[in-house]
Design an enzyme around this catalytic site. Structure first.
Site, PDB file in Angstrom:
ATOM      1  CE  LYS A 161      -3.735   2.241   2.579  1.00  0.00           C
ATOM      2  NZ  LYS A 161      -4.590   2.154   3.780  1.00  0.00           N
ATOM      3  NE  ARG A 177      -3.794   7.776   7.293  1.00  0.00           N
ATOM      4  CZ  ARG A 177      -5.032   7.934   6.839  1.00  0.00           C
ATOM      5  NH1 ARG A 177      -5.311   7.675   5.575  1.00  0.00           N
ATOM      6  NH2 ARG A 177      -5.992   8.353   7.648  1.00  0.00           N
ATOM      7  CE  LYS A 233      -6.364   1.968  -0.863  1.00  0.00           C
ATOM      8  NZ  LYS A 233      -7.088   1.944   0.428  1.00  0.00           N
TER       9      LYS A 233
END
Length: 327
Positions: free
Chosen positions: A199, A221, A252
């Protein structure tokens, strides 16, 4: 002088749509698609997401209707994201037996659980007051190991509510192993794990944060999501997750990372999913609204590109509509 004409004529197999279908190397089936759905606590009717035309935050009742429509279209799975009424620094609503996702899971397991795979995102960003994916240290850093304990508890709560597949998406080190151990110890050995293994810290997530109401209140993040520059790191993350017990792995975003999807699919035998994220969805919808793209053709072409790269499953907000088009 006699002109030389080609003896090899690949165009012969492109002459008609029937011929093209017959020799197609890649196909997208409705059952390859997974529909992400947002269910929000404390609302009386579905609430549109302005940055994602056609997507809503569902009520407990409307998500049941959306699930039935997905089943009727032949969609393979649903991925639930929950938005609670109240949030705190630990994300307590995430593993509350009466939390918004747990209630929806019980409903859907009863309604459609034998006809579609009922899945749930497993993270804390939608539930924490600070919007990060885990528990924070006093200095404001995400505490990896304390977060694993929360993820384990959330997994058991979702399993008790009837989830068939959990999708840990926080990119914490060791999250799959902690979740697998907790599920097995609680007797939920049949619950599968779809790990968000690669991700990326992507700019394509903006509209999702509107839909899930989970934008970080400070910082970002990037410290736990993956650097967009790296692909070998993605392979290492996938390898670790499979070793820890992941049944499926995910890349992702999808469209901007099809090279990663292809490399993961080549290197590993576990099913590989790709998430066609909110920014990809919003760009196509915005361009189609202006008349700049043929909307349905673009939707199907982007889905085909994910399958061609090697994705076995595709999470897409167009899942129900695309399944109908494919049928």
């Amino acid at each position: 002088m006699t002109a030389r004409f080609p003896t090899a004529r690949p165009r012969r197999l492109r002459r008609t749509s029937a011929l093209r279908r017959m020799v197609a190397e890649t196909r997208v089936r409705p059952e390859d698609l997974i529909l992400p759905v947002f269910v929000k606590e404390g609302i009386d009717e579905p609430r549109p997401v302005p940055s994602m035309p056609g997507v809503v935050q569902h009520t407990r009742e409307s998500v049941r209707k959306a699930a039935e429509e997905a089943v009727d279209a032949g969609v393979g799975g649903l991925m639930l994201f929950g938005i609670p009424e109240s949030k705190d620094d630990r994300g307590s609503a995430a593993d509350d037996p009466e939390g918004v996702v747990q209630r929806a899971l019980r409903d859907l397991s009863s309604d459609v659980g034998t006809d579609i795979v009922v899945m749930a995102d497993l993270c804390l960003d939608e539930y924490t007051s600070h919007g990060h994916c885990g528990v924070l240290t006093p200095s404001g850093e995400v505490d990896n190991d304390a977060t694993l304990e929360r993820y384990a508890s959330v997994a058991v709560a979702q399993a008790a509510a009837g989830v068939q597949v959990v999708g840990p998406s926080g990119m914490m080190d060791g999250q799959v192993g902690a979740i697998r151990t907790a599920l097995d110890q609680a007797g939920h050995t049949d619950v599968a794990i779809l790990a968000y293994a690669a991700k990326y810290a992507s700019a394509f997530y903006g509209p999702f944060r509107d839909a899930a109401e989970g934008a970080p209140q400070f910082g970002d993040r990037a410290g736990y999501q993956q650097d967009p520059a790296n692909i070998r790191e993605a392979l290492r993350e996938v390898e670790l997750d499979i070793a820890e017990g992941a049944d499926m792995v995910m890349v992702k975003p999808g469209l901007a990372y099809l090279d990663v999807v292809a490399e993961v699919a080549r290197e590993f035998t576990a099913p590989v999913a790709a998430y066609q994220v909110s920014g990809e969805y919003a760009m196509v919808e915005a361009a189609a609204l202006q008349g700049w793209l043929e909307r349905e053709r673009v939707i199907l072409e982007t889905l085909l590109s994910h399958r061609r790269a090697g994705a076995s499953q595709i999470l897409t907000y167009w899942a129900t509509e695309a399944a109908r088009l494919l049928r």
